[in-house]
Scaffold this motif. Structure first.
Motif, short mmCIF file in Angstrom:
data_model
loop_
_atom_site.label_atom_id
_atom_site.label_comp_id
_atom_site.label_asym_id
_atom_site.label_seq_id
_atom_site.Cartn_x
_atom_site.Cartn_y
_atom_site.Cartn_z
N ARG A 279 48.39 86.85 -0.23
CA ARG A 279 49.68 86.17 -0.15
C ARG A 279 50.20 85.66 -1.48
NH1 ARG A 279 49.38 82.23 5.03
NH2 ARG A 279 51.46 81.73 4.22
N THR B 89 45.35 78.68 6.44
CA THR B 89 46.53 79.56 6.46
C THR B 89 47.82 78.79 6.26
OG1 THR B 89 46.87 79.42 8.87
CG2 THR B 89 45.33 81.10 8.07
N ARG C 273 43.68 84.43 1.47
CA ARG C 273 45.04 83.94 1.28
C ARG C 273 45.51 84.14 -0.16
NH1 ARG C 273 48.51 79.81 3.40
NH2 ARG C 273 49.98 79.22 1.77
#
Length: 398
Positions: A261, A159, A257
């Motif tokens: 993101r 992360t 991710r």
């Protein structure tokens, strides 16, 4: 490019690499914190690369280098990308370990001492210390879990892919690893992900704050609008790394991710700022690579706008993404549907989504509604169940 001082006579334990541009005030604080480290001064090589600053940064560095033997300073024409300066630092660094430092941040006094001690004690190729991000709305810390031999997913290392970590120089040399100079943002994700996936051991420390990071400073590259091309490079390069280095049964969690993101935000502002041809090319490439990895679990974890963008992008065309963004900008029209709310999308977008996917969720990860056929055939009733989406509706992700 001109070095003002050569390396210290003894090989340092750690090289701290700092690219800087017009950050004189904050840079002074960063360098003061480095000089205050509990690790001996002879053990720390500090390398600062001035990216063509127009303030008095270079004059300040020249004066400081005269009284600080372990400081090495370089200047170059403005590149506009931190990766260029970092790569200069990589090529000249002599330390056993490398730490990448931004000019507007600062280290805790004992950070380098404890980070290098952990690397030595545990034989770690990468050491991740707790980072406190300081911004206008207060502060937050990275959510990694402490572990001597960390799992990248379970201990949440994946992360946090910013560059502010300690790297064993031997690992970087073995990989011939440098920062991507054709990227203004996201280059740290590619660099760090490559190192993490190749590391024999990663150690994470959360007992205290090791690094303080300022967020959203005026003029910071992180605040500049990202281009669709830059997002495309980040997504496709991260996809290549995962496909090459992660076992098939584990890939889905690594793609969380990338999809949520990186890819989902790329279909917002960056997509709308691009021209029509660039949109078509980027969407085709993202469909071929990373969107082919999209699963229902990724949609469950995404916030609403991201969820809608990922679904429409994976199934529709560039004109559908534009229509979705215009609908979002207009306020996301919704209407009552039983005891829930349903999105009122344009007909062209409705055709891309199932009835259940049109239901407004309260939060990411909330149980997905199941829409079942009414015996009459055309009307449908809604009920909520804790399990996954069950039904025969077209468009189900595979």
């Amino acid at each position: 490019m001109s070095p003002e001082d050569g390396p210290a006579a003894a090989t340092p334990l750690v090289s701290v690499i700092i690219p800087t541009y017009n950050s004189r005030e904050f840079l002074a604080e960063a360098l003061t914190a480095i000089r205050a480290q509990t690790l001996g001064a002879e053990q720390i090589e500090t390398i600062v690369i001035d990216d063509g600053s127009t303030d008095d940064t270079w004059d300040y560095l020249q004066g400081l280098a005269e009284q600080w033997p372990q400081l090495r300073i370089f200047t170059q024409a403005n590149s506009g990308a931190p990766s260029v300066g970092r790569n200069v630092g990589l090529r000249v660094a002599t330390g056993r370990y490398l730490f990448f430092h931004d000019a507007d941040d600062w280290l805790a006094d004992d950070a380098l001492d404890r980070l290098t001690a952990a690397a030595e004690d545990f034989g770690a190729d990468v050491v991740v210390g707790q980072v406190r991000v300081v911004g206008r709305q207060g502060w937050t810390v990275n959510k990694v879990r402490a572990a001597a031999d960390a799992d990248l997913i379970e201990d949440r290392i994946w992360t946090t892919l910013s560059a502010q970590k300690l790297f064993r120089r031997a690992l970087i040399d073995r990989l011939s690893l440098e920062f991507c100079e054709d990227m203004v943002q996201g280059e740290d994700q590619v660099f760090v992900a490559t190192a993490l996936l190749a590391a024999k051991r990663v150690t994470s420390l959360t007992d205290s704050t090791y690094y303080f990071r300022r967020r959203n400073l005026p003029g910071s590259l992180s605040r500049q609008p990202q281009t669709l091309q830059n997002k495309l490079l980040t997504a496709t390069r991260m996809t290549e790394l995962i496909m090459k280095n992660v076992e098939p049964q584990q890939r889905s969690r690594y793609f969380d991710r990338v999809l949520i993101r990186v890819v989902a935000p790329s279909f917002g502002g960056p997509f709308m700022r691009a021209d029509e041809t660039e949109r078509e090319v980027a969407l085709a490439e993202l469909k071929r690579t990373v969107l082919s990895q999209l699963e229902a679990r990724h949609l469950d974890r995404a916030r609403e706008d991201a969820r809608l963008r990922l679904m429409v992008a994976s199934r529709g065309g560039a004109e559908d993404i534009v229509a979705l963004n215009e609908w979002i900008a207009a306020g996301r029209a919704r209407s009552a549907f039983g005891d829930r709310l349903r999105y009122d999308l344009p007909d062209s977008l409705n055709a891309l989504l199932t009835p259940a996917e049109l239901i407004v969720r309260t939060s990411p990860g909330a149980p997905r509604p199941v829409v079942e056929p009414h015996p009459a055939g055309w009307t449908r009733r809604l009920r909520t169940r804790a399990g996954g989406f069950v039904g025969r509706w077209r468009g189900r992700l595979t």
